[in-house]
Design a protein around this motif. Structure first.
Motif, mmCIF file in Angstrom:
data_model
loop_
_atom_site.group_PDB
_atom_site.id
_atom_site.type_symbol
_atom_site.label_atom_id
_atom_site.label_comp_id
_atom_site.label_asym_id
_atom_site.label_seq_id
_atom_site.Cartn_x
_atom_site.Cartn_y
_atom_site.Cartn_z
ATOM 1 N N LEU A 93 -2.669 8.635 -5.706
ATOM 2 C CA LEU A 93 -3.445 9.860 -5.404
ATOM 3 C C LEU A 93 -3.987 9.934 -4.060
ATOM 4 C CD1 LEU A 93 -6.025 10.106 -8.420
ATOM 5 C CD2 LEU A 93 -4.150 11.624 -8.207
ATOM 6 N N PRO A 94 -3.996 10.892 -3.410
ATOM 7 C CA PRO A 94 -4.545 11.073 -1.967
ATOM 8 C C PRO A 94 -5.917 10.538 -1.992
ATOM 9 C CG PRO A 94 -3.420 13.113 -2.584
ATOM 10 C CD PRO A 94 -3.677 12.374 -3.889
ATOM 11 N N ARG A 95 -6.421 9.880 -0.702
ATOM 12 C CA ARG A 95 -7.554 9.326 -0.505
ATOM 13 C C ARG A 95 -8.631 10.527 -0.676
ATOM 14 N NH1 ARG A 95 -7.217 3.956 1.576
ATOM 15 N NH2 ARG A 95 -5.254 3.666 2.599
ATOM 16 N N VAL A 153 1.007 -1.174 0.120
ATOM 17 C CA VAL A 153 -0.040 0.216 0.020
ATOM 18 C C VAL A 153 0.911 1.253 0.121
ATOM 19 C CG1 VAL A 153 -1.726 1.244 1.426
ATOM 20 C CG2 VAL A 153 -2.041 -1.158 1.210
ATOM 21 N N ILE A 154 0.433 2.214 -0.773
ATOM 22 C CA ILE A 154 1.229 3.543 -0.864
ATOM 23 C C ILE A 154 1.090 4.365 0.398
ATOM 24 C CG2 ILE A 154 1.782 5.479 -2.272
ATOM 25 C CD1 ILE A 154 2.626 2.876 -3.676
ATOM 26 N N ALA A 155 2.062 4.723 1.281
ATOM 27 C CA ALA A 155 1.868 5.562 2.264
ATOM 28 C C ALA A 155 1.332 6.934 2.021
ATOM 29 C CB ALA A 155 3.251 5.533 3.100
ATOM 30 N N ASP A 156 0.707 7.374 3.134
ATOM 31 C CA ASP A 156 -0.113 9.038 2.684
ATOM 32 C C ASP A 156 1.182 9.866 2.351
ATOM 33 O OD1 ASP A 156 -2.537 7.743 3.588
ATOM 34 O OD2 ASP A 156 -2.320 8.336 5.673
ATOM 35 N N ALA A 157 2.171 9.764 2.719
ATOM 36 C CA ALA A 157 3.118 10.865 2.555
ATOM 37 C C ALA A 157 3.761 10.834 1.122
ATOM 38 C CB ALA A 157 4.370 10.478 3.583
ATOM 39 N N GLU A 158 3.582 9.507 0.419
ATOM 40 C CA GLU A 158 3.921 9.416 -0.798
ATOM 41 C C GLU A 158 2.746 9.476 -2.028
ATOM 42 O OE1 GLU A 158 6.890 6.022 -1.757
ATOM 43 O OE2 GLU A 158 6.195 5.602 0.299
ATOM 44 N N ARG A 159 1.499 9.791 -1.501
ATOM 45 C CA ARG A 159 0.536 10.031 -2.413
ATOM 46 C C ARG A 159 0.515 11.463 -2.836
ATOM 47 N NH1 ARG A 159 -3.426 6.732 1.574
ATOM 48 N NH2 ARG A 159 -2.551 4.804 1.418
ATOM 49 N N ARG A 203 -8.991 4.554 -3.289
ATOM 50 C CA ARG A 203 -9.529 4.435 -1.917
ATOM 51 C C ARG A 203 -8.789 3.133 -1.153
ATOM 52 N NH1 ARG A 203 -15.828 2.663 -2.743
ATOM 53 N NH2 ARG A 203 -15.413 1.982 -0.758
ATOM 54 N N GLY A 204 -7.865 2.599 -1.852
ATOM 55 C CA GLY A 204 -7.156 1.407 -1.332
ATOM 56 C C GLY A 204 -5.875 1.485 -1.592
ATOM 57 N N SER A 205 -5.124 2.415 -2.429
ATOM 58 C CA SER A 205 -3.721 2.779 -2.519
ATOM 59 C C SER A 205 -2.902 1.474 -2.636
ATOM 60 C CB SER A 205 -3.414 3.675 -1.479
ATOM 61 O OG SER A 205 -3.742 4.849 -1.247
ATOM 62 N N ALA A 206 -3.462 0.578 -3.461
ATOM 63 C CA ALA A 206 -2.601 -0.637 -3.705
ATOM 64 C C ALA A 206 -3.057 -0.952 -5.310
ATOM 65 C CB ALA A 206 -3.261 -1.939 -2.871
ATOM 66 N N PRO A 207 -2.215 -1.800 -5.701
ATOM 67 C CA PRO A 207 -2.318 -2.214 -7.365
ATOM 68 C C PRO A 207 -3.866 -3.060 -7.535
ATOM 69 C CG PRO A 207 -0.376 -3.008 -6.675
ATOM 70 C CD PRO A 207 -0.915 -2.594 -5.533
#
Length: 501
Positions: free
Chosen positions: A243-245, A26-32, A93-97
């Motif tokens: 993208l940010p959530r 999952v992409i961390a919030d700081a990297e979105r 919504r999930g920040s994963a592939p």
């Protein structure tokens, strides 16, 4: 369309490029970073290929009129890319592939079946695009008198393969930058191409093409769906996951659909006009979909044409190889993402060698490939869309990687529904031009549709017959399962790295 200079996406442009280390995590919030409109660039760059012109000849090959082909193309392109837009919402919504988010519907290890199918489809697409770029380069060199034989094809294949593999191995940041360049260069040169060959259009000839049957129209519509959006749905969340959530869901849907659709729509219209005006061009596209388009060009524009053709095809292949690597990891192979992309690149080059040097009939095999894998992907898409529609909360990140978590390990319902929808779908499609697929169409006779030689044989109803029942079946059978999942408390954050299942 571009972001303002102070957006996070543009501030990142100055960063030193490095190999992306993210795989299935999952992409961390700081990297979105970025906004939904940044999705325009990868989707436009991947679909601004000159191949879009050839789809005009492909559509008319269903023996339908210009207006029927145009209607089928507009509906098929926009609707299929709209499906990509909906699935792209799952990414933010999930920040994963994409094929990790699919575990919410299929279970952590049950999802390996659609992951394998997704991997085969994306490797197949990148192989086709690499082969087309190679053949187009050889055709251009041949017309210029610089030699278009085996040596030229080998060099072109090495260069195209290297560009594609490097992009896939390096990952997200390079791909986003590359697609922006491809968008600008190919967009400008494609407009020049259209201006140069516009005088080859003869509306009286095009408008005289007789109308086809409803079955032939449906066949063209389904072919457009499988050739465009349904070839991308299994990768649609791979770019929106950064993208940010808080990003607008409508924006994600709109910019994905618009970015992916606008170039194919314009190219299709012009391709229909060109192919409908010239019988030799129409016939030549079947053998060399890109190279045949050079036959009506002035010599001085052949090199720019080669540039736009190769860049457009590489743009699509790069996105495919990136997503095929992620799909391979999701299927269970435990290696770094960049190595998975490299493995797929080797397979891509091997497949392109076969197409360029040994295959006799490109179009027949290509159509057979699209419709055959389009059926199970349509079934997966229906299940994924219905599962996404049923959810009211974001995905639980940790449970996407734990077979003992809320999403389960191998839930039988989605797998059985996929297999059933695929079995029905394959029974309602035919691929007479591909000898290895003559077993399909086995339900056309029992369903009273005239058998493999009847009027409905070319309609390829199987893609729609897989998509709709899978969607409706999941809505009916999956509601209680989703509600039970969302009723559980969120998994505790332990600070430990999430295991890759």
């Amino acid at each position: 369309m571009a972001d303002s200079p102070d957006t996070p996406d543009n501030r990142a442009v100055g960063r030193q490029l490095q190999v992306e280390t993210h795989g299935l995590d999952v992409i961390a919030d700081a990297e979105r970073k970025g906004t939904p409109r940044t999705l325009f660039w990868p989707w436009f760059g991947a679909n601004v290929s000159i191949l879009g012109l050839s789809y005009g000849a492909f559509a008319l090959g269903f023996r339908i009129s210009f207006w029927q082909a145009l209607t089928a193309g507009v509906i098929g392109i926009v609707f299929s890319f709209l499906l990509c837009g909906f699935i792209a919402v799952a990414g933010k919504r999930g920040s994963a592939p994409t094929m990790v988010l699919s575990r919410a519907a299929y279970g952590v290890r049950g999802n390996r079946l659609p992951s394998v199918i997704s991997w085969v489809l994306t490797v197949g697409w990148e192989t086709v695009l690499c082969a087309l770029a190679t053949m187009a380069t050889a055709t251009v060199f041949g017309r210029l008198g610089w030699g278009g034989g085996t040596e030229t094809k080998v060099v072109a294949l090495v260069l195209v393969g290297a560009l594609t593999v490097i992009g896939g191995v390096m990952g997200f940041d390079l791909i986003m930058r590359l697609q922006t360049v491809i968008t600008v260069v190919t967009g400008v040169l494609t407009i020049v191409y259209i201006v140069l060959v516009a005088d080859h259009i003869h509306w009286s000839t095009v408008s005289a093409i007789p109308a086809g049957s409803a079955q032939e129209f449906i066949g063209a519509l389904v072919f457009m769906m499988t050739g465009f959006g349904l070839g991308w749905v299994n990768a649609a969340a791979d770019y929106s996951r950064y993208l940010p959530r808080s990003s607008s869901s409508r924006g994600v849907i709109g910019w994905t659909t618009f970015g992916a659709s606008v170039a194919p729509l314009l190219l299709l219209v012009f391709g229909l006009l060109l192919a409908g005006s010239s019988t030799p061009l129409f016939a030549g596209v079947a053998a060399d979909p890109i190279g045949a388009l050079t036959s009506i060009l002035p010599t001085w524009f052949l090199v720019p044409f080669a540039v736009v053709a190769v860049l457009g095809l590489v743009g699509g292949a790069v996105l495919d190889i990136y997503s095929s690597g992620l799909a391979l990891l999701s299927a269970g192979l435990r290696i770094p993402r960049y190595l998975a992309a490299f493995v797929d690149g080797v397979l891509m080059i091997a497949g392109a060698i076969y197409i360029v040097f040994f295959a006799d009939d490109f179009l027949g095999q290509f159509m057979g490939f699209l419709t055959t894998l389009g059926v199970p992907i349509a079934a997966w898409c229906g299940i994924m869309l219905a599962d996404l529609a049923l959810r009211r909360r974001d995905y639980d990140e940790r449970d996407l990687y734990r077979p003992a978590g809320r999403y389960g390990d191998v839930p039988p319902a989605p797998l059985l529904l996929t297999l059933a929808a695929t079995a029905v779908g394959w029974g309602l499609v035919t691929n007479s031009a591909a000898s290895w697929l003559t077993w399909q169409g086995y339900l056309l006779e029992p369903f009273g549709l005239g058998g493999k030689s009847g009027a409905w044989a070319s309609a390829n109803l199987g893609v729609l017959a897989a998509l709709a029942p899978a969607f409706l079946g999941t809505l009916a059978l999956g509601r209680a399962r989703v509600r039970a999942q969302e009723a559980e408390a969120p998994s505790p954050a332990t600070g430990e790295e999430v295991p890759i299942a």
